[in-house]
Design a protein around this motif. Structure first.
Motif, PDB file in Angstrom:
ATOM      1  N   UNK A 116      27.271  63.856  31.090  1.00 13.07           N
ATOM      2  CA  UNK A 116      27.344  65.282  31.404  1.00 13.07           C
ATOM      3  C   UNK A 116      26.744  66.186  30.349  1.00 13.07           C
ATOM      4  N   UNK A 117      26.379  65.628  29.200  1.00 11.74           N
ATOM      5  CA  UNK A 117      25.738  66.421  28.156  1.00 11.74           C
ATOM      6  C   UNK A 117      24.363  65.797  27.874  1.00 11.74           C
ATOM      7  N   UNK A 118      23.416  66.608  27.439  1.00  7.93           N
ATOM      8  CA  UNK A 118      22.056  66.118  27.233  1.00  7.93           C
ATOM      9  C   UNK A 118      22.014  65.099  26.101  1.00  7.93           C
ATOM     10  N   UNK A 129      26.783  72.955  24.826  1.00  6.97           N
ATOM     11  CA  UNK A 129      27.487  73.513  25.980  1.00  6.97           C
ATOM     12  C   UNK A 129      28.996  73.313  25.894  1.00  6.97           C
ATOM     13  N   UNK A 130      29.396  72.192  25.324  1.00  8.87           N
ATOM     14  CA  UNK A 130      30.823  71.905  25.141  1.00  8.87           C
ATOM     15  C   UNK A 130      31.456  72.925  24.191  1.00  8.87           C
ATOM     16  N   UNK A 131      30.793  73.173  23.062  1.00  6.83           N
ATOM     17  CA  UNK A 131      31.355  74.119  22.095  1.00  6.83           C
ATOM     18  C   UNK A 131      31.237  75.549  22.592  1.00  6.83           C
ATOM     19  N   UNK A 176      36.274  66.237  28.522  1.00  2.00           N
ATOM     20  CA  UNK A 176      35.315  67.054  29.271  1.00  2.00           C
ATOM     21  C   UNK A 176      34.204  66.196  29.858  1.00  2.00           C
ATOM     22  N   UNK A 177      33.731  65.203  29.079  1.00  4.76           N
ATOM     23  CA  UNK A 177      32.632  64.385  29.584  1.00  4.76           C
ATOM     24  C   UNK A 177      33.126  63.255  30.485  1.00  4.76           C
ATOM     25  N   UNK A 178      34.420  63.208  30.776  1.00  3.70           N
ATOM     26  CA  UNK A 178      34.910  62.263  31.780  1.00  3.70           C
ATOM     27  C   UNK A 178      35.220  62.975  33.082  1.00  3.70           C
ATOM     28  N   UNK A 191      38.067  70.392  30.503  1.00  2.12           N
ATOM     29  CA  UNK A 191      39.449  70.218  30.036  1.00  2.12           C
ATOM     30  C   UNK A 191      39.649  70.615  28.575  1.00  2.12           C
ATOM     31  N   UNK A 192      38.705  70.311  27.703  1.00  2.00           N
ATOM     32  CA  UNK A 192      38.938  70.570  26.276  1.00  2.00           C
ATOM     33  C   UNK A 192      39.089  72.063  26.010  1.00  2.00           C
ATOM     34  N   UNK A 193      38.243  72.876  26.632  1.00  2.00           N
ATOM     35  CA  UNK A 193      38.338  74.321  26.419  1.00  2.00           C
ATOM     36  C   UNK A 193      39.672  74.842  26.953  1.00  2.00           C
TER      37      UNK A 193
END
Lengths: 257, 162
Positions: A116-118, A129-131, A176-178, A191-193
């Protein structure tokens, strides 16, 4: 819990087992180097390794002894910095908390970057994008009183307990990436945010809960959660992520009605 | 970040690939993150719609359990089962406002519940904005058509039609 634990065995150790603790394990690592090829490929590495070692030790062995171009993040190597979340045998885990003997080393062990992330190179992904989602929920104490306090902000043990679970997050992005909703278009907060928003929304000392709830009431906020529990399964710290998301949903509903 | 062992060219040897394509003068293309939230990505203007939709799913689901199971029992199990259903049976039931309201409620709730569920599925799985637009357009058209047709039939049903 995501990290497998040692299974208790009442069987006596087989004779000869103690002679050499090493076994041969195949690591099937997802390699990607944008300067060489646009395609990611699998590469197998065979190692003689003690099954009581961690996957991170195996990656170190590969990088230090076999192929120095293997790229991955790791910092503390003890499950606190959250750098080395990766997809091991199809499950998001921390490489530094996963023992080789717990993930059936008789078969090839697959190691991939989180989804889900580059992917930037090999196991390194762009976490921006996650942060960004993390920053969007304002993960810091906000008080209406702008004066600097003259003493510490006191809190009862019960009030502290309310958000204890979500203080454990190490921002490794395993949850988040799951998340299948995040995989789709990556606009979902993830989820993490939400966990880190929960940590302040339910903190009795914080006064911007309303603002944070408003942010999470967004189209890409908590309502996109499909309660698949992937995040709870993936969390290496054992945070009940889906429960935290549900509590934010409940707070959003009860503050209106 | 753990960095690679750099060779003179900055690129480690990788088997079966031509590493000479890129150099300092001709750097590799920058990988643009496809999902970065920028100023251009759409900001939500929909207020509480998502919350209302989420809440509606839960509440209508609970009501539908009662309505649908009751409906199935009456139509298929009790009093002769499915063989009793005919024009006369439907006409007899719709003579009572109670069953009219029951069926109307079931129609609206089931259609909106299903449409909202499919809306979230489309949001989750359709990746291109155009695909989303068309799929949702089709979904909303079908939903509105079915709801209007069903409502019309329930209210204008004429038992003496011939």
């Amino acid at each position: 819990m995501a990290t497998p634990v040692m299974e208790k065995s009442d069987k006596a150790p087989e004779p000869g087992f103690a002679d050499s603790p090493y076994i041969t394990v195949t690591f099937r690592v997802r390699r990607f180097n944008p300067e060489v090829s646009a395609e990611a490929t699998w590469e197998d590495f065979q190692l003689e390794i003690d099954p009581k070692e961690r996957v991170l030790d195996a990656l170190h062995k590969i990088k230090w002894d076999l192929d120095g171009s293997l790229t991955f993040r790791r910092s503390c190597a003890h499950g606190i910095c959250g750098s080395d979340a990766m997809r091991i045998n199809g499950t998001n885990r921390l490489a530094c908390k996963t023992l080789i003997k717990d993930i059936s080393p008789e078969k090839p062990i697959t190691v991939e970057p989180i989804k889900g992330l580059t992917v930037l190179k090999d196991l390194v992904v762009d976490m921006e994008p996650f942060f960004q989602a993390y920053r969007d929920v304002m993960p810091f104490l906000i008080t209406k009183d702008t004066n600097e306090p003259t003493r510490e902000r006191l809190q009862s043990a019960e009030d502290r307990e309310r958000f204890d679970d979500t203080t454990k997050c190490i921002l490794c992005a395993a949850c988040t990436s799951s998340c299948p909703v995040f995989w789709n278009d990556g606009q979902y907060f993830g989820p993490a945010a939400i966990v880190n928003a929960h940590r302040f929304i339910f903190d009795s000392r914080d006064e911007a809960g309303e603002q944070r709830l408003e942010i999470l009431n967004d189209r890409d906020g908590v309502w996109r959660c499909r309660t698949t529990f992937n995040c709870t399964d993936a969390c290496p710290r054992g945070i009940e992520v889906t429960k935290a998301i549900a509590e934010v949903k409940r707070a959003l509903i009860t503050r209106r009605f | 970040m753990s960095t690679t062992e750099t060779t003179a060219s900055g690129i480690g040897p990788v088997e079966g690939a031509d590493a000479s394509v890129y150099s300092v003068d001709n750097p590799a293309p920058l990988i643009e993150p496809p999902r970065k939230r920028t100023k251009k990505s759409p900001k939500s203007t929909r207020g509480n719609f998502e919350m209302a939709a989420w809440l509606f799913m839960r509440l209508s689901g609970v009501v539908l359990v009662v309505l649908v199971i009751g409906h199935l029992l009456i139509q298929l199990v009790l009093d002769g089962g499915v063989s009793k259903i005919g024009f006369a049976f439907v006409a007899g039931r719709w003579a009572s406002p109670f069953w009219q309201v029951w069926d109307l409620l079931m129609l609206w709730l089931a259609m909106l519940h299903g449409a909202n569920g499919l809306r979230t599925v489309i949001n989750d799985y359709a990746e291109r904005p155009n695909t989303r637009l068309w799929l949702k357009g089709l979904l909303y058209t079908a939903t509105v058509f079915t709801i209007l047709l069903g409502t019309l039939v329930i209210f204008t049903f004429d038992p003496n039609i011939r």
